[in-house]
Scaffold this motif. Structure first.
Motif, PDB file in Angstrom:
ATOM      1  N   ILE A 239       0.815  -1.215   0.000  1.00  0.00           N
ATOM      2  CA  ILE A 239       0.000   0.000   0.000  1.00  0.00           C
ATOM      3  C   ILE A 239       0.848   1.264   0.000  1.00  0.00           C
ATOM      4  O   ILE A 239       0.648   2.164  -0.829  1.00  0.00           O
ATOM      5  N   TYR A 240       1.795   1.364   0.953  1.00  0.00           N
ATOM      6  CA  TYR A 240       2.474   2.658   1.076  1.00  0.00           C
ATOM      7  C   TYR A 240       3.582   2.846   0.035  1.00  0.00           C
ATOM      8  O   TYR A 240       3.916   1.933  -0.701  1.00  0.00           O
ATOM      9  N   GLU A 241       4.109   4.051  -0.023  1.00  0.00           N
ATOM     10  CA  GLU A 241       5.089   4.492  -1.026  1.00  0.00           C
ATOM     11  C   GLU A 241       4.554   4.323  -2.451  1.00  0.00           C
ATOM     12  O   GLU A 241       5.300   4.007  -3.380  1.00  0.00           O
ATOM     13  N   GLY A 242       3.276   4.586  -2.629  1.00  0.00           N
ATOM     14  CA  GLY A 242       2.637   4.404  -3.929  1.00  0.00           C
ATOM     15  C   GLY A 242       2.081   3.006  -4.009  1.00  0.00           C
ATOM     16  O   GLY A 242       2.828   2.026  -4.064  1.00  0.00           O
ATOM     17  N   SER A 243       0.766   2.868  -3.970  1.00  0.00           N
ATOM     18  CA  SER A 243       0.149   1.537  -3.960  1.00  0.00           C
ATOM     19  C   SER A 243       0.596   0.741  -5.179  1.00  0.00           C
ATOM     20  O   SER A 243       1.057   1.293  -6.185  1.00  0.00           O
ATOM     21  N   ASN A 244       0.442  -0.567  -5.096  1.00  0.00           N
ATOM     22  CA  ASN A 244       0.902  -1.413  -6.194  1.00  0.00           C
ATOM     23  C   ASN A 244       0.145  -1.150  -7.496  1.00  0.00           C
ATOM     24  O   ASN A 244       0.692  -1.352  -8.588  1.00  0.00           O
ATOM     25  N   GLU A 245      -1.090  -0.694  -7.389  1.00  0.00           N
ATOM     26  CA  GLU A 245      -1.829  -0.334  -8.598  1.00  0.00           C
ATOM     27  C   GLU A 245      -1.194   0.877  -9.280  1.00  0.00           C
ATOM     28  O   GLU A 245      -1.094   0.941 -10.515  1.00  0.00           O
ATOM     29  N   ILE A 246      -0.749   1.833  -8.475  1.00  0.00           N
ATOM     30  CA  ILE A 246      -0.069   3.011  -9.027  1.00  0.00           C
ATOM     31  C   ILE A 246       1.268   2.614  -9.648  1.00  0.00           C
ATOM     32  O   ILE A 246       1.663   3.136 -10.698  1.00  0.00           O
ATOM     33  N   GLN A 247       1.968   1.680  -9.017  1.00  0.00           N
ATOM     34  CA  GLN A 247       3.228   1.203  -9.589  1.00  0.00           C
ATOM     35  C   GLN A 247       2.995   0.555 -10.948  1.00  0.00           C
ATOM     36  O   GLN A 247       3.791   0.733 -11.884  1.00  0.00           O
ATOM     37  N   ALA A 248       1.903  -0.204 -11.068  1.00  0.00           N
ATOM     38  CA  ALA A 248       1.592  -0.858 -12.342  1.00  0.00           C
ATOM     39  C   ALA A 248       1.320   0.178 -13.424  1.00  0.00           C
ATOM     40  O   ALA A 248       1.794   0.055 -14.567  1.00  0.00           O
ATOM     41  N   ASN A 249       0.546   1.210 -13.091  1.00  0.00           N
ATOM     42  CA  ASN A 249       0.284   2.282 -14.064  1.00  0.00           C
ATOM     43  C   ASN A 249       1.572   3.007 -14.450  1.00  0.00           C
ATOM     44  O   ASN A 249       1.789   3.341 -15.620  1.00  0.00           O
ATOM     45  N   ASP A 250       2.414   3.273 -13.452  1.00  0.00           N
ATOM     46  CA  ASP A 250       3.678   3.951 -13.706  1.00  0.00           C
ATOM     47  C   ASP A 250       4.540   3.129 -14.657  1.00  0.00           C
ATOM     48  O   ASP A 250       5.141   3.670 -15.609  1.00  0.00           O
ATOM     49  N   LEU A 251       4.601   1.824 -14.424  1.00  0.00           N
ATOM     50  CA  LEU A 251       5.422   0.960 -15.268  1.00  0.00           C
ATOM     51  C   LEU A 251       4.937   0.970 -16.712  1.00  0.00           C
ATOM     52  O   LEU A 251       5.705   1.271 -17.636  1.00  0.00           O
ATOM     53  N   LEU A 252       3.669   0.626 -16.913  1.00  0.00           N
ATOM     54  CA  LEU A 252       3.182   0.458 -18.282  1.00  0.00           C
ATOM     55  C   LEU A 252       2.953   1.785 -18.990  1.00  0.00           C
ATOM     56  O   LEU A 252       3.405   1.982 -20.127  1.00  0.00           O
ATOM     57  N   LEU A 253       2.259   2.712 -18.323  1.00  0.00           N
ATOM     58  CA  LEU A 253       1.889   3.969 -18.993  1.00  0.00           C
ATOM     59  C   LEU A 253       3.070   4.908 -19.178  1.00  0.00           C
ATOM     60  O   LEU A 253       3.223   5.527 -20.231  1.00  0.00           O
ATOM     61  N   ARG A 254       3.918   5.047 -18.149  1.00  0.00           N
ATOM     62  CA  ARG A 254       5.010   6.019 -18.218  1.00  0.00           C
ATOM     63  C   ARG A 254       6.337   5.396 -18.644  1.00  0.00           C
ATOM     64  O   ARG A 254       7.045   5.934 -19.484  1.00  0.00           O
ATOM     65  N   LYS A 255       6.676   4.251 -18.066  1.00  0.00           N
ATOM     66  CA  LYS A 255       8.017   3.700 -18.272  1.00  0.00           C
ATOM     67  C   LYS A 255       8.128   2.851 -19.538  1.00  0.00           C
ATOM     68  O   LYS A 255       9.244   2.655 -20.038  1.00  0.00           O
ATOM     69  N   VAL A 256       7.014   2.307 -20.034  1.00  0.00           N
ATOM     70  CA  VAL A 256       7.068   1.460 -21.230  1.00  0.00           C
ATOM     71  C   VAL A 256       6.442   2.172 -22.425  1.00  0.00           C
ATOM     72  O   VAL A 256       7.122   2.529 -23.381  1.00  0.00           O
ATOM     73  N   LEU A 257       5.125   2.439 -22.362  1.00  0.00           N
ATOM     74  CA  LEU A 257       4.470   3.114 -23.488  1.00  0.00           C
ATOM     75  C   LEU A 257       4.948   4.551 -23.621  1.00  0.00           C
ATOM     76  O   LEU A 257       5.213   5.039 -24.732  1.00  0.00           O
ATOM     77  N   GLY A 258       5.053   5.269 -22.512  1.00  0.00           N
ATOM     78  CA  GLY A 258       5.450   6.677 -22.552  1.00  0.00           C
ATOM     79  C   GLY A 258       6.884   6.883 -22.986  1.00  0.00           C
ATOM     80  O   GLY A 258       7.260   7.957 -23.459  1.00  0.00           O
ATOM     81  N   ASP A 259       7.700   5.867 -22.825  1.00  0.00           N
ATOM     82  CA  ASP A 259       9.121   5.934 -23.184  1.00  0.00           C
ATOM     83  C   ASP A 259       9.361   5.395 -24.595  1.00  0.00           C
ATOM     84  O   ASP A 259      10.508   5.292 -25.034  1.00  0.00           O
ATOM     85  N   ASP A 260       8.262   5.032 -25.300  1.00  0.00           N
ATOM     86  CA  ASP A 260       8.369   4.392 -26.623  1.00  0.00           C
ATOM     87  C   ASP A 260       9.193   3.108 -26.571  1.00  0.00           C
ATOM     88  O   ASP A 260       9.819   2.708 -27.571  1.00  0.00           O
ATOM     89  N   GLY A 261       9.206   2.479 -25.402  1.00  0.00           N
ATOM     90  CA  GLY A 261       9.839   1.177 -25.270  1.00  0.00           C
ATOM     91  C   GLY A 261      11.350   1.179 -25.247  1.00  0.00           C
ATOM     92  O   GLY A 261      11.970   0.109 -25.341  1.00  0.00           O
ATOM     93  N   ARG A 262      12.001   2.336 -25.077  1.00  0.00           N
ATOM     94  CA  ARG A 262      13.469   2.368 -25.124  1.00  0.00           C
ATOM     95  C   ARG A 262      14.085   1.620 -23.946  1.00  0.00           C
ATOM     96  O   ARG A 262      14.928   0.737 -24.132  1.00  0.00           O
ATOM     97  N   ALA A 263      13.694   1.975 -22.727  1.00  0.00           N
ATOM     98  CA  ALA A 263      14.244   1.288 -21.554  1.00  0.00           C
ATOM     99  C   ALA A 263      13.800  -0.171 -21.532  1.00  0.00           C
ATOM    100  O   ALA A 263      14.578  -1.065 -21.174  1.00  0.00           O
ATOM    101  N   PHE A 264      12.546  -0.418 -21.912  1.00  0.00           N
ATOM    102  CA  PHE A 264      12.055  -1.794 -21.933  1.00  0.00           C
ATOM    103  C   PHE A 264      12.825  -2.616 -22.963  1.00  0.00           C
ATOM    104  O   PHE A 264      13.099  -3.802 -22.746  1.00  0.00           O
ATOM    105  N   GLY A 265      13.184  -1.994 -24.071  1.00  0.00           N
ATOM    106  CA  GLY A 265      14.008  -2.678 -25.060  1.00  0.00           C
ATOM    107  C   GLY A 265      15.364  -3.064 -24.501  1.00  0.00           C
ATOM    108  O   GLY A 265      15.898  -4.140 -24.803  1.00  0.00           O
ATOM    109  N   LEU A 266      15.965  -2.185 -23.668  1.00  0.00           N
ATOM    110  CA  LEU A 266      17.232  -2.521 -23.019  1.00  0.00           C
ATOM    111  C   LEU A 266      17.078  -3.715 -22.096  1.00  0.00           C
ATOM    112  O   LEU A 266      17.953  -4.588 -22.030  1.00  0.00           O
TER     113      LEU A 266
END
Length: 580
Positions: free
Chosen positions: A431-458
């Protein structure tokens, strides 16, 4: 009936073989004087402190809890003395730079320390857990005079920091916060408002507490764009108490020895950290460190659960196992570790905890490389791994504690065996430090799709490279093939989500939780494929070599069912959710 022993042998395996950290240290100007023997000596001392000082206080702290009276908080008996021993050992300074009075050791060793602290006594470690993140925040964003005044107190452990974000109406959406900061003629600010769920907001471990507080300036724009960050000490330099008051503590499901406080700021004096209205950028330096540490809490709980379940399963006699090893003497009943159902649970506990250790330490190692060696790939990979580690590790910490409780049967449900405390303590980390649901959104929406897959490609390139190396060895070829297939599945999933999101903007949010879990499983597969390969460097008669190959085999045998679950859920997320 609860014990903890630091897994030093496996920690050494991860440092020496899985990460080959000593080779990296030799090439780094920041750590060229550090070698494996010194690193292991540090971990041995950390183990002595965790096992000998903190672990004996764990169950006692849960039973006694914290006490609040007239704004003052008393921690459980023994916590103050344990903190003094922590300071005397120099542990607050471990990963801080020598220029600020620290020891200048890698965050990798600090990650191992944090795992031990959380595994032995999560509640106590809550007081110290935010310190390194606060140190990084001040070091990166505070004015030089503010650093000179307060960084030595954090590095020495003379003062403990807090992170004050949450208000009654502003939880995950910090843009709703109302705490106000009024500028003063002397360059300071006066803060007024209330904060709640503040870990260590008041305690008796240190005389001073340094609150890092999010608040609004009078002319701030609305929402999260109008938030500033301030340092507000409990005690001012003239010895007077600042306008900060604890008006109560929460009575919680777990981590009862950690004081979770409600704080009132009544024209409290503070100083701006970083730029006005850019407080979130400064705070996220601390939160990213905190999220890695919270992931390590999940690892610590999984490890402690595994150790105690293993010990109990070796002692508890029940029935006759259907296929008994020769070393089991003839008797009316066998230790339950020989029963297939229990072997299944125990193997999952072992493979999960050891796999998470490799990945968690890898993330810390990447942070070291990004900070000290200006490694661009490391700088991209570390933020990508952070939400996965925070969410996946904490979910596994709770799940594996529950699995371990099942090994104990009815005894696990009573306080005598204390595995129920591990289950209760582990739940909050989701729950704390950003709930796990928020972490999931951060990963997919910002870190993968929002990054055009550059870091995910690495990341996929790292996994494919490991699969290629493992394919050269007969005993690892099957693991490598499975890892290759998993990389292909991940790439296809991202492509499908991206395509679908053009038609259905909500679809990525529905798919995000299972996508994060899929990434977590992929990282465990990576961990075990590499562990199987590098274990070949161990002597043939070393039991750890056989154990690593056995664990890798178990993991990849059970991998298809886990993949099918998350892939099916991601595909099923194509159906829009009904409004309730």
């Amino acid at each position: 009936m609860w014990s903890y022993e630091a897994p030093l042998r496996d920690m050494q395996f991860v440092l020496e073989h899985w990460l080959q950290a000593p080779d990296t240290w030799r090439r780094s100007p920041a750590f060229e004087a550090l070698d494996l023997p010194l690193a292991l000596q540090v971990l041995e001392e950390a183990a002595r402190f965790s096992q000998g000082v903190l672990a004996p206080l764990n169950s006692h702290g849960d039973r006694q809890g914290c006490r609040w009276q007239a704004g003052q908080v008393s921690t459980p008996d023994g916590f103050v003395e344990a903190y003094r021993a922590y300071i005397d050992g120099g542990w607050p300074a471990l990963a801080c730079t020598e220029a600020q009075g620290g020891q200048g050791l890698p965050q990798l060793l600090d990650a191992a320390l944090q795992e031990m602290l959380y595994a032995s006594n999560h509640a106590w470690a809550m007081y110290t857990g935010i310190a390194h993140g606060a140190y990084l925040c001040l070091k990166t964003h505070a004015a030089p005079w503010l650093q000179a005044r307060y960084l030595p107190d954090i590095v020495s452990g003379q003062a403990l920091p807090t992170m004050c974000l949450t208000e009654s109406q502003a939880g995950s959406d910090v843009g709703l916060l109302r705490c106000r900061a009024e500028p003063q003629a002397d360059g300071s600010y006066r803060l007024s408002g209330s904060k709640l769920f503040i870990s260590g907001g008041e305690h008796d471990l240190t005389a001073n507490i340094l609150h890092l507080v999010l608040a609004r300036l009078p002319d701030a724009p609305p929402g999260s764009r109008g938030i500033s960050l301030f340092l507000v000490p409990k005690q001012l330099d003239d010895g007077q108490a600042n306008g900060v008051h604890c008006d109560g503590i929460e009575h919680k499901m777990g981590i009862k020895g950690s004081a979770t406080c409600s704080l009132v700021f009544d024209a409290a004096q503070g100083w701006l950290i970083g730029e006005a209205n850019r407080g979130l950028a400064a705070m996220f330096v601390m939160m990213n460190s905190a999220r890695l540490h919270v992931g390590l809490q999940g690892l610590g709980h999984a490890e402690a659960a595994w150790q105690n379940a293993r010990q109990y399963a070796a002692e508890r006699l029940q029935m006759r196992a259907p296929s008994r090893p020769e070393e089991v003497v003839a008797q009316a009943a066998d230790p339950i570790r020989y029963h297939p159902a229990m072997r299944r649970v125990l193997l999952e506990l072992r493979t999960t905890s050891e796999g998470m250790r490799a990945i968690g330490y890898w993330a810390a190692h990447l942070l070291d490389q990004a900070e000290h060696d200006q490694d661009a790939s490391a700088a991209q990979l570390a933020p990508l791994l952070t939400p996965i580690i925070k969410a996946f590790f904490t979910e596994q910490g709770f799940r594996q504690a529950s699995n371990a409780l099942q090994v104990f049967g009815g005894y696990g449900y009573v306080t005598e065996f204390a595995i129920e405390q591990t289950l209760r303590d582990s739940r909050i980390a989701m729950i704390y430090e950003g709930s796990n649901e928020i972490q999931a959104n951060d990963l997919l929406l910002r870190k993968v799709l929002g990054d055009d897959g550059r870091a995910f490609g690495l990341l996929l390139a790292e996994l494919r490279d490991e699969a290629g190396q493992g394919a050269e060895y007969v005993e690892c070829a099957g693991f490598s093939g499975a890892l290759y297939s998993l990389c292909d599945a991940l790439a296809s999933v991202v492509s499908a989500i991206r395509e679908r999101s053009h038609e259905d903007s909500e679809y990525p949010y529905r798919a995000a939780p299972d996508f994060l879990q899929l990434c977590g499983v992929a990282l465990l597969a990576f961990a075990w494929a590499r562990a199987a390969r590098v274990s070949r460097a161990l002597p043939e008669d070393d039991p750890l070599r056989a154990a690593k190959l056995q664990s890798a085999g178990f993991f990849f045998d059970y991998l298809p069912s886990r993949l099918a679950q998350h892939l099916g859920a991601i595909d099923g997320a194509r159906a829009a959710l009904a409004f309730i």
